[in-house]
Scaffold this active site. Structure first.
Site, PDB file in Angstrom:
ATOM      1  N   GLY A   1       0.840  -1.189   0.000  1.00  0.00           N
ATOM      2  CA  GLY A   1       0.000   0.000   0.000  1.00  0.00           C
ATOM      3  C   GLY A   1       0.870   1.231   0.000  1.00  0.00           C
TER       4      GLY A   1
ATOM      5  CD  GLN B   1       3.438   5.694   2.992  1.00  0.00           C
ATOM      6  OE1 GLN B   1       2.455   5.225   2.445  1.00  0.00           O
ATOM      7  NE2 GLN B   1       4.388   4.933   3.492  1.00  0.00           N
TER       8      GLN B   1
ATOM      9  CB  CYS C   1       5.389   1.949   7.721  1.00  0.00           C
ATOM     10  SG  CYS C   1       4.900   3.479   6.905  1.00  0.00           S
ATOM     11  CG  LEU C   2       6.727   0.973   1.653  1.00  0.00           C
ATOM     12  CD1 LEU C   2       6.033   1.320   0.341  1.00  0.00           C
ATOM     13  CD2 LEU C   2       7.875  -0.013   1.415  1.00  0.00           C
TER      14      LEU C   2
ATOM     15  CG  HIS D   1      -0.442   1.241   7.517  1.00  0.00           C
ATOM     16  ND1 HIS D   1       0.530   0.745   8.380  1.00  0.00           N
ATOM     17  CD2 HIS D   1       0.251   1.997   6.607  1.00  0.00           C
ATOM     18  CE1 HIS D   1       1.722   1.190   8.014  1.00  0.00           C
ATOM     19  NE2 HIS D   1       1.587   1.945   6.936  1.00  0.00           N
ATOM     20  CD  GLU D   2      -1.282   2.444   2.958  1.00  0.00           C
ATOM     21  OE1 GLU D   2      -0.695   3.529   3.082  1.00  0.00           O
ATOM     22  OE2 GLU D   2      -0.673   1.353   2.970  1.00  0.00           O
TER      23      GLU D   2
ATOM     24  CG  HIS E   1       0.644   6.716   5.842  1.00  0.00           C
ATOM     25  ND1 HIS E   1       1.799   7.124   6.471  1.00  0.00           N
ATOM     26  CD2 HIS E   1       0.806   5.398   5.573  1.00  0.00           C
ATOM     27  CE1 HIS E   1       2.629   6.077   6.573  1.00  0.00           C
ATOM     28  NE2 HIS E   1       2.044   5.023   6.039  1.00  0.00           N
TER      29      HIS E   1
HETATM   30  O1  GNR Z   1       4.074  -2.702   2.634  1.00  0.00           O
HETATM   31  C1  GNR Z   1       3.418  -2.555   3.678  1.00  0.00           C
HETATM   32  N1  GNR Z   1       3.096  -3.640   4.421  1.00  0.00           N
HETATM   33  C2  GNR Z   1       2.219  -3.611   5.483  1.00  0.00           C
HETATM   34  C3  GNR Z   1       2.170  -4.724   6.314  1.00  0.00           C
HETATM   35  C4  GNR Z   1       1.303  -4.756   7.388  1.00  0.00           C
HETATM   36  C5  GNR Z   1       0.467  -3.697   7.629  1.00  0.00           C
HETATM   37  C6  GNR Z   1       0.506  -2.573   6.819  1.00  0.00           C
HETATM   38  C7  GNR Z   1       1.369  -2.536   5.757  1.00  0.00           C
HETATM   39  S1  GNR Z   1       1.389  -1.153   4.716  1.00  0.00           S
HETATM   40  C8  GNR Z   1       3.041  -1.199   4.119  1.00  0.00           C
HETATM   41  C9  GNR Z   1       3.263  -0.155   3.040  1.00  0.00           C
HETATM   42  C10 GNR Z   1       3.094   1.218   3.654  1.00  0.00           C
HETATM   43  O2  GNR Z   1       3.914   1.749   4.341  1.00  0.00           O
HETATM   44  N2  GNR Z   1       1.969   1.821   3.423  1.00  0.00           N
HETATM   45  O3  GNR Z   1       1.736   3.028   3.965  1.00  0.00           O
HETATM   46 NI    NI Z   2       2.908   3.096   5.773  1.00  0.00          NI
END
Ligand code: GNR
Ligand code: NI
Length: 180
Positions: free
Chosen positions: A46, A51, A91-92, A133-134, A137
Site C-alpha cells: 500500500g 508518503q 511501513c515504507l 494504515h493508509e 497516513h
Molecule cells: O508494505 C506494507 N506492508 C504492510 C504490512 C502490514 C500492515 C501494513 C502494511 S502497509 C506497508 C506499506 C506502507 O507503508 N503503506 O503506507
Molecule cells: Ni505506511
C-alpha cells in the site's frame, strides 16, 4: 510514469493532514499511476499520497503476490469496524521496523475509485489493516504512534543515525566552512 521519493520517519511532512480531492481527473490519475509505480518498486502492499509528499486524500493498495489486484481509494472513509485484533505491521516510511498494532480486523469503507465513481467495500484481515494504515497516513499518523514512546524514540534514533551515515558530507560542512 515517475517513481516518487518516499518520505521517511521522522520527516515532519508525514504529519500533514491531506486535503480532500475535489475532482478525479487525468492529472489525478497520473499521480495514481506514479503511486503504483513507487509502491511496486518499493515492494509495499500500500502507499498513501502523503508518503510521496502529495497531500491529497488518495491511496493505492495491492495485497496480491502477483501485483494484479490494484485498488484505488480517493477520499476514503471507514464507516463500520468490528473484531479488534493484532497484526504485525511495517511501513515504507519506517524502513526495517515491524511491530504489532491493534486494529479492527473487519471494516466497511467507502471511497471514490480511479474513475471517480463511489464504491463501498467490506474488507477483512490484511486488507482491512492496510486500508486503516493508509488512512492514518492521510491524517498524518504513523503505525509507530501506537507503540510506546520508548519504542518510538528507539526507532527514530536508529533511522536518524542511518540517515546521517547515508548523507554525503563535503568540506563545507566542516568547522572551517566560510560564513554564507
Ligand atoms: O508494505 C506494507 N506492508 C504492510 C504490512 C502490514 C500492515 C501494513 C502494511 S502497509 C506497508 C506499506 C506502507 O507503508 N503503506 O503506507
Ligand atoms: Ni505506511
Amino acid at each position: 510514469m515517475t517513481r516518487l521519493t518516499i518520505l521517511e520517519y521522522p520527516d515532519p511532512r508525514l504529519r500533514t493532514v491531506a486535503q480532500p480531492v475535489a475532482v478525479v481527473d487525468d492529472a489525478l490519475r497520473a499521480t495514481i499511476d506514479d503511486l503504483f509505480e513507487t509502491m511496486y518498486a518499493a515492494k509495499g502492499i500500500g502507499l498513501a499520497a502523503t508518503q510521496a509528499n502529495v497531500h491529497r486524500r488518495l491511496m493505492v493498495i495491492d495485497i496480491s503476490e502477483e501485483h494484479n489486484q490494484p485498488m484505488v481509494f480517493v477520499n476514503p472513509e471507514v464507516f463500520e469496524r468490528e473484531c479488534v485484533g493484532v497484526m504485525q505491521e511495517g511501513c515504507l516510511s519506517v524502513p526495517g521496523y515491524y511491530d504489532d498494532v491493534e486494529r479492527a480486523q473487519k471494516i466497511r469503507v467507502r471511497a471514490l475509485g480511479r474513475d471517480g465513481q463511489p464504491f463501498e467495500l467490506e474488507a477483512e484481515g490484511l486488507l482491512a489493516v492496510c486500508i486503516q494504515h493508509e488512512i492514518d497516513h492521510l491524517n498524518g499518523r504513523l503505525f509507530v504512534d501506537y507503540l510506546s514512546e520508548l519504542k518510538r524514540t528507539r526507532v527514530r534514533k536508529k533511522l536518524e543515525k542511518e540517515r546521517r551515515q547515508n548523507t554525503p558530507h563535503t568540506d563545507a560542512d566542516g568547522p572551517h566552512a566560510p560564513p554564507i
